[in-house]
Design an enzyme around this catalytic site. Structure first.
Site, PDB file in Angstrom:
ATOM      1  CE  LYS A  38      44.388 147.082  -7.225  1.00  0.00           C
ATOM      2  NZ  LYS A  38      43.195 146.704  -7.993  1.00  0.00           N
ATOM      3  CE1 TYR A 264      58.451 127.851  17.890  1.00  0.00           C
ATOM      4  CE2 TYR A 264      58.422 129.000  15.775  1.00  0.00           C
ATOM      5  CZ  TYR A 264      58.538 129.028  17.157  1.00  0.00           C
ATOM      6  OH  TYR A 264      58.729 130.220  17.799  1.00  0.00           O
TER       7      TYR A 264
END
Ligand SMILES: *Cc1c(COP(=O)(O)O)cnc(C)c1O
Length: 370
Positions: A38, A264
């Site tokens: 999965k 940033y």
């Protein structure tokens, strides 16, 4: 056009096979093993891994959602596939793509019986999911008479297996709870045996369940994280091989002077002359923002380089002041089980989350030494 940014996840199929055979060697003969693929095979590559394992006699594959199974069928995978979390709207796809839905509630059971009757299909294989303590999905033992009244009357369904999921197979402090779960599951099997005349499979163990609870192997086991080299415990992890390595390269080296900031909001400010390296990988590739400001690190030429400032969408910047390196050098985000476990521990998570978080922007490269 090349998509190559130098960032890639290499996937070592020889290591995968080693892990697969390791788990097989823990099983009595005849016990089936379901590789769980999965979530893109835990972030690796479900299609390549399924194609490879299909050549090594797997009995089944396990996926979480129907569309994951559909993708495998479209890629040509023929092995039976069980879908752990089928949803009502997926049932037509289950039929069209021969995916065994797991039926865990009366709502989905009733609906599936209706869909099969409408299409005139008989004996469609399903797996019945029982809740033995996880309390997420599943029937209870007391539901068994009504489940089988419906199944026997309709004839449209064949119960291929009865299964449940262990809550804490990796946690030695929860051994009593796990044993209770296994006992309750045994009662469920016995009760189901009284309802149907044909043989069916029983399964409850995941990777840790296999190594920690040999009595819980029943007819089949489901291996996820262990296939990829992690076993929730250093002793077992050391017997496994690492499958995935996440690597990138240094795109630029910069010299920061005292007072210069990185990234940033200036979340790193140099206290002294610092050499930084900028790497083309960021949170859009799966580097969690929680690794910002030195919580996470990468490895360059065998040395740890901590992150400077915040993780950006497409880049991270690391401290290479004490590392002999140059632009273009290879950088490993993780290349060993120990590094990945350490990164997971530093950020309060588990190997599963780091692996499955690597996004589809990162190219996967299969490595197979023959
Ligand atoms: C994900 C999953 C597994 C695999 O568990 P691991 O701990 O990764 O081995 C097994 N069974 C079910 C139902 C799952 O959802």
């Amino acid at each position: 056009m090349s998509q190559d940014t130098g960032t890639l996840l290499s996937i070592d199929l020889n290591a995968l096979l080693h892990n697969f055979l390791f788990f097989k060697s823990k099983l009595q003969s005849g016990v089936k093993l379901v590789p769980v693929i999965k979530a893109f095979a835990y972030g690796h590559d479900a299609i390549d891994i399924a194609k490879y394992l299909e050549k090594h006699n797997v009995d089944y594959f396990g996926v979480a959602y129907t569309h994951e199974g559909v993708a495998l069928r479209k890629a040509g995978i023929k092995t039976p596939i069980m879908v752990f979390h089928s949803l009502i709207d997926d049932l037509n796809d289950s039929i069209d793509y021969q995916l065994e839905p797991n039926i865990y509630s009366f709502r989905i059971l009733n609906k599936f019986i209706d869909v099969l009757k409408e299409k005139g299909i008989n004996n469609f294989p399903i797996n019945l999911k029982f809740n033995t303590g996880m309390n997420r999905l599943g029937f209870l033992k007391d539901d068994i008479p009504l489940i089988f009244e419906k199944i026997t009357n309709s004839k449209v369904i064949r119960v291929n297996s009865v299964y449940s999921h262990l809550v804490a197979s990796d946690d030695s402090k929860e051994r009593n709870f796990t044993k209770k779960q296994i006992n309750y599951f045994n009662e469920i099997r016995e009760a189901v045996k009284k309802e149907i005349s044909y043989p069916f499979l029983s399964h409850i163990a995941n990777s840790s369940g296999i190594v920690n609870y040999p009595k819980a192997h029943f007819d089949m086991v489901r291996v996820g994280i262990g296939l990829y080299g992690y076993a929730n415990n250093p002793k077992w992890t050391s017997k496994l091989k690492n499958v995935a390595k996440l690597q990138t390269l240094i795109s630029q080296i910069q010299v920061l002077n005292k007072g210069d900031s990185v990234g940033y909001n200036r979340r790193f400010i140099a206290k002294e002359k610092t050499i930084s390296a900028t790497l083309p990988i960021g949170y859009a590739d799966g580097i969690p923002r929680t690794w910002s400001r030195g919580v996470g690190f990468v490895s360059i030429n065998g040395k740890k380089a901590p992150l400077l400032g915040n993780v950006c969408m497409d880049m991270i910047v690391v401290d290479v002041t004490n590392i002999n390196c140059k632009e273009g050098d290879v950088v490993y985000i993780f290349d060993t089980q120990e590094t990945l476990e350490e990164l997971a521990k530093n950020t309060g998570t588990i190997s599963y989350e780091i692996l499955t978080a690597i996004t589809q922007r990162v190219p996967r490269r299969i490595v197979l030494l023959t």
